[in-house]
Structures are given as structure tokens and as C-alpha cells.
Design an enzyme around this catalytic site. Sequence first.
Site, PDB file in Angstrom:
ATOM      1  N   THR A 165      15.561   8.681  50.039  1.00  0.00           N
ATOM      2  CA  THR A 165      16.345   8.746  51.271  1.00  0.00           C
ATOM      3  C   THR A 165      16.218   7.477  52.106  1.00  0.00           C
ATOM      4  O   THR A 165      15.167   6.807  52.074  1.00  0.00           O
ATOM      5  CB  THR A 165      15.848   9.943  52.125  1.00  0.00           C
ATOM      6  OG1 THR A 165      16.282   9.770  53.481  1.00  0.00           O
ATOM      7  CG2 THR A 165      14.330  10.050  52.133  1.00  0.00           C
ATOM      8  N   GLU A 213      15.658   7.503  55.068  1.00  0.00           N
ATOM      9  CA  GLU A 213      14.595   7.733  56.051  1.00  0.00           C
ATOM     10  C   GLU A 213      13.315   6.977  55.656  1.00  0.00           C
ATOM     11  O   GLU A 213      12.426   6.798  56.486  1.00  0.00           O
ATOM     12  CB  GLU A 213      14.298   9.228  56.202  1.00  0.00           C
ATOM     13  CG  GLU A 213      15.376   9.996  56.945  1.00  0.00           C
ATOM     14  CD  GLU A 213      15.516   9.607  58.425  1.00  0.00           C
ATOM     15  OE1 GLU A 213      14.497   9.427  59.104  1.00  0.00           O
ATOM     16  OE2 GLU A 213      16.664   9.486  58.887  1.00  0.00           O
ATOM     17  N   LYS A 245       8.570  11.901  51.640  1.00  0.00           N
ATOM     18  CA  LYS A 245       9.527  11.331  50.688  1.00  0.00           C
ATOM     19  C   LYS A 245       9.027  10.007  50.097  1.00  0.00           C
ATOM     20  O   LYS A 245       9.433   9.623  49.007  1.00  0.00           O
ATOM     21  CB  LYS A 245      10.886  11.137  51.374  1.00  0.00           C
ATOM     22  CG  LYS A 245      11.673  12.447  51.533  1.00  0.00           C
ATOM     23  CD  LYS A 245      12.264  12.885  50.185  1.00  0.00           C
ATOM     24  CE  LYS A 245      13.189  14.067  50.323  1.00  0.00           C
ATOM     25  NZ  LYS A 245      13.863  14.402  49.053  1.00  0.00           N
ATOM     26  N   TYR A 251       8.695  13.923  57.334  1.00  0.00           N
ATOM     27  CA  TYR A 251       9.676  13.975  56.247  1.00  0.00           C
ATOM     28  C   TYR A 251       9.700  12.643  55.490  1.00  0.00           C
ATOM     29  O   TYR A 251       9.592  12.607  54.259  1.00  0.00           O
ATOM     30  CB  TYR A 251      11.064  14.296  56.823  1.00  0.00           C
ATOM     31  CG  TYR A 251      12.202  14.129  55.837  1.00  0.00           C
ATOM     32  CD1 TYR A 251      12.421  15.043  54.825  1.00  0.00           C
ATOM     33  CD2 TYR A 251      13.063  13.030  55.928  1.00  0.00           C
ATOM     34  CE1 TYR A 251      13.461  14.881  53.918  1.00  0.00           C
ATOM     35  CE2 TYR A 251      14.109  12.858  55.032  1.00  0.00           C
ATOM     36  CZ  TYR A 251      14.298  13.783  54.025  1.00  0.00           C
ATOM     37  OH  TYR A 251      15.325  13.612  53.134  1.00  0.00           O
TER      38      TYR A 251
HETATM   39  P1  GDP Z   1      18.647  12.225  59.950  1.00  0.00           P
HETATM   40  O1  GDP Z   1      19.170  10.827  59.975  1.00  0.00           O
HETATM   41  O2  GDP Z   1      18.235  12.664  58.580  1.00  0.00           O
HETATM   42  O3  GDP Z   1      17.602  12.495  60.965  1.00  0.00           O
HETATM   43  O4  GDP Z   1      19.949  13.160  60.257  1.00  0.00           O
HETATM   44  P2  GDP Z   1      20.399  13.959  61.564  1.00  0.00           P
HETATM   45  O5  GDP Z   1      21.846  14.259  61.376  1.00  0.00           O
HETATM   46  O6  GDP Z   1      19.499  15.124  61.814  1.00  0.00           O
HETATM   47  O7  GDP Z   1      20.199  12.930  62.772  1.00  0.00           O
HETATM   48  C1  GDP Z   1      20.886  11.700  62.811  1.00  0.00           C
HETATM   49  C2  GDP Z   1      20.589  10.992  64.122  1.00  0.00           C
HETATM   50  O8  GDP Z   1      21.239  11.700  65.179  1.00  0.00           O
HETATM   51  C3  GDP Z   1      19.108  10.931  64.502  1.00  0.00           C
HETATM   52  O9  GDP Z   1      18.817   9.625  64.965  1.00  0.00           O
HETATM   53  C4  GDP Z   1      18.980  11.915  65.653  1.00  0.00           C
HETATM   54  O10 GDP Z   1      17.974  11.573  66.603  1.00  0.00           O
HETATM   55  C5  GDP Z   1      20.357  11.790  66.276  1.00  0.00           C
HETATM   56  N1  GDP Z   1      20.721  12.967  67.094  1.00  0.00           N
HETATM   57  C6  GDP Z   1      21.157  12.931  68.374  1.00  0.00           C
HETATM   58  N2  GDP Z   1      21.358  14.172  68.831  1.00  0.00           N
HETATM   59  C7  GDP Z   1      21.045  15.022  67.819  1.00  0.00           C
HETATM   60  C8  GDP Z   1      21.054  16.446  67.701  1.00  0.00           C
HETATM   61  O11 GDP Z   1      21.386  17.168  68.634  1.00  0.00           O
HETATM   62  N3  GDP Z   1      20.693  16.965  66.478  1.00  0.00           N
HETATM   63  C9  GDP Z   1      20.322  16.168  65.429  1.00  0.00           C
HETATM   64  N4  GDP Z   1      20.002  16.732  64.266  1.00  0.00           N
HETATM   65  N5  GDP Z   1      20.279  14.823  65.530  1.00  0.00           N
HETATM   66  C10 GDP Z   1      20.643  14.255  66.705  1.00  0.00           C
END
Ligand code: GDP
Length: 341
Positions: free
Chosen positions: A124, A126, A152, A148
Site C-alpha cells: 500500500t 501508506e 503492512k 496499519y
Molecule cells: P487512507 O488514505 O487509507 O487513510 O484512506 P481514507 O479514505 O480513510 O483517508 C484518506 C484521507 O482523507 C486521510 O488523509 C484522512 O485523514 C482524510 N480524511 C478527512 N476526513 C476524513 C473522514 O471523515 N474520514 C476518513 N476516512 N478520512 C478522512
Amino acid sequence: MTGQDGAYLARLLLEKGYEVHGLKRRSSSFNTGRIEDIYQDPHEPDPRLILHYGDMTDATNLIRIVQESRPHEIYNLAAQSHVQVSFETPEYTANADAIGPLRLLEAIRILGLEEETRFYQASTSELYGLVQEAPQSETTPFYPRSPYGVAKLYGYWITVNYREAYGMHASNGILFNHESPLRGETFVTRKITRAAAAIALGRQDKLYLGNLDAQRDWGHAREYAEGMWRMLQRDEPDDYVLATGVTTSVRDFTRWAFEDAGIALVFTGEGVDEKGVCAKTGRELVEVDPRYFRPAEVELLIGDASKARDRLGWEPRLGVRELAREMVAADLEIMRDDTIA
Ligand code: GDP
């Protein structure tokens, strides 16, 4: 098999004529919604999609399933895949996401299938976390920023290690964020497209988000499943980045999703006081809730997939703008259907 990527990959493999064995976790509620259309009645003769109860934390169960199915290809897409949740459940995340791939690799070895079975590990973006360079490629140093990401990291290296130590055909796909109408509802894109649809239909008042400045390289999950398959068709195992090379802020994605739902959104204010306001009515539709901030954040991801393009002939076709449109259209349809029912 019950996640977004499992659903797309299973479909692709069935189209190619594979017999597909998938794992699903036992749950007291149904969790196969994403594969309903390809999952036949098990009483039918000769089903080509066979589901087994399984869990990445249960080694003997994994060994038995690998022994019974003797797969030519194993795709390890199983994980506790939510970054924020990994801060709450770090030990479980490590067990499933780090030791999980080790258990599968060991199952291959214990059963003497090293020559027969190819292995794909869902690595990933990440892993890049606090990014050391931009764009990120296969040679960019890793710096994970969440339990996470750290779990990974082990999965990535144990896959490389089994390839080098035992000559196994084991490959890592370092996939940047990939979304679709099947994306889990707590990931930010799907959370946004569902809320945009619900607000447009008058079913929800507000959307609360965390860090609006975060930037992600968002592609379409269907295309990324095709990339995974291509990695395992190569004579030589290797590690590949899959990405679009375009990065977008959460704020811009939100604006687009609302636009696709028929609402022009304007952002005003700063930090936790920033708001997304409907340009027509002045109603505040998006607010920041610090609860969604992460203890350590990955601010910027943008991938360089030139190795995949050159060696796998893989290239993403669908851009993030169209991706938002497809996801909003799908969520509008689901919610309209719900209203009729
Ligand atoms: P990730 O890249 O695997 O963490 O995928 P996510 O879709 O969970 O998050 C993508 C980005 O969106 C991260 O930087 C989060 O901090 C940001 N983000 C902002 N607001 C939100 C929220 O309400 N939910 C989630 N899941 N992410 C958010």
C-alpha cells in the site's frame, strides 16, 4: 473476498475462466453483499466461485483451505484496512495485516507448493507515510505513519524475503488509494459521495470530515484489480506501484462530489472552523470535526507507476474526476431505490 478489491478481482478471474476460492469471515450478519451477483447457489453443479470461512489470524484454517484448493495463484487482499481504526486496534491490525501474509506464505511452504503457487501481497501507498520524495515509486524509502502502515511494512518485507529465501513467485503491489461504488462507507471518498447524495435528496443535513488538506492519488479499483493479475502473469516476481500520478485534496473531491449531486459548494474559513457552504442557499453543509483527525497523518500521496506501465503494460484510464461522478451517480441510485422500496 468480501471487500471491494476481492469483489473486482473475483469478477475478473471468473471472466478469465478461473475457478475462484475466496475467504469470508464468519459474521452473524450477511457480509457478501459485494459479490452477490457472482456468487452462485452452492447446490448448483460445478460452481466456479467457492467461499470458505476463514480468518487471517487462524493459521491452521488457512493451511487447510490452501491444501484443499491447491491454488495456482493466491491474492492476499485480506486486511484490517482502515488507517484510523488501526490506531484503536493496533494489535489486531498487526496480527491480520503483518502475521496474516506470513501465515499464507508459510502455508505454501509447509504444503510444498513453492513451485506451483504464485503469491500476491496487497502492499500500500501508506508505506510511504511521511513521504521522503514525490512522486513515490518502488525505490522511494518507506516511512509508515500508522499501526496499519507499520503492519503492512512487515507484510511487504516478508513477501520479498520469501521470494529471495525460497525462490517463491511472490510479488508486492504497492497500490495507491483505489475507490469505486463498492468502497467501504468509512473511507473518505465513499463517505463524501454517500453524504452528497443523501444531502441532495434531503435525507441528511450535514457532512462532518477531518483533514480537508490531505491529498491522495485516487484511482478506480476495477483497473487496479487488473494490475494485480498482470503482476502474477509475469515470468519473474517483482514489486510494482499502481497509481494515477494525479493527487487531489479531500476538499476538492468534496466539492466535485457535491457538484455531481447538483450542489455548488464554496469553502470558507480556516482550520477547524472551515465550512462548506451551499452557494445558492447559504446553508452550511460540510463541517470539520477534529474527531476524524489522525494521531499521525499522511499528508500527501502521489504515485509514479512507470514501472507498471513499462513492464506490465498497465495504465489507469479513469481519472479522479470521473471516479467521483461514477460514485455519486451510484449512491444517488441506491438511495432513490431505497426511497421507492
Ligand atoms: P487512507 O488514505 O487509507 O487513510 O484512506 P481514507 O479514505 O480513510 O483517508 C484518506 C484521507 O482523507 C486521510 O488523509 C484522512 O485523514 C482524510 N480524511 C478527512 N476526513 C476524513 C473522514 O471523515 N474520514 C476518513 N476516512 N478520512 C478522512
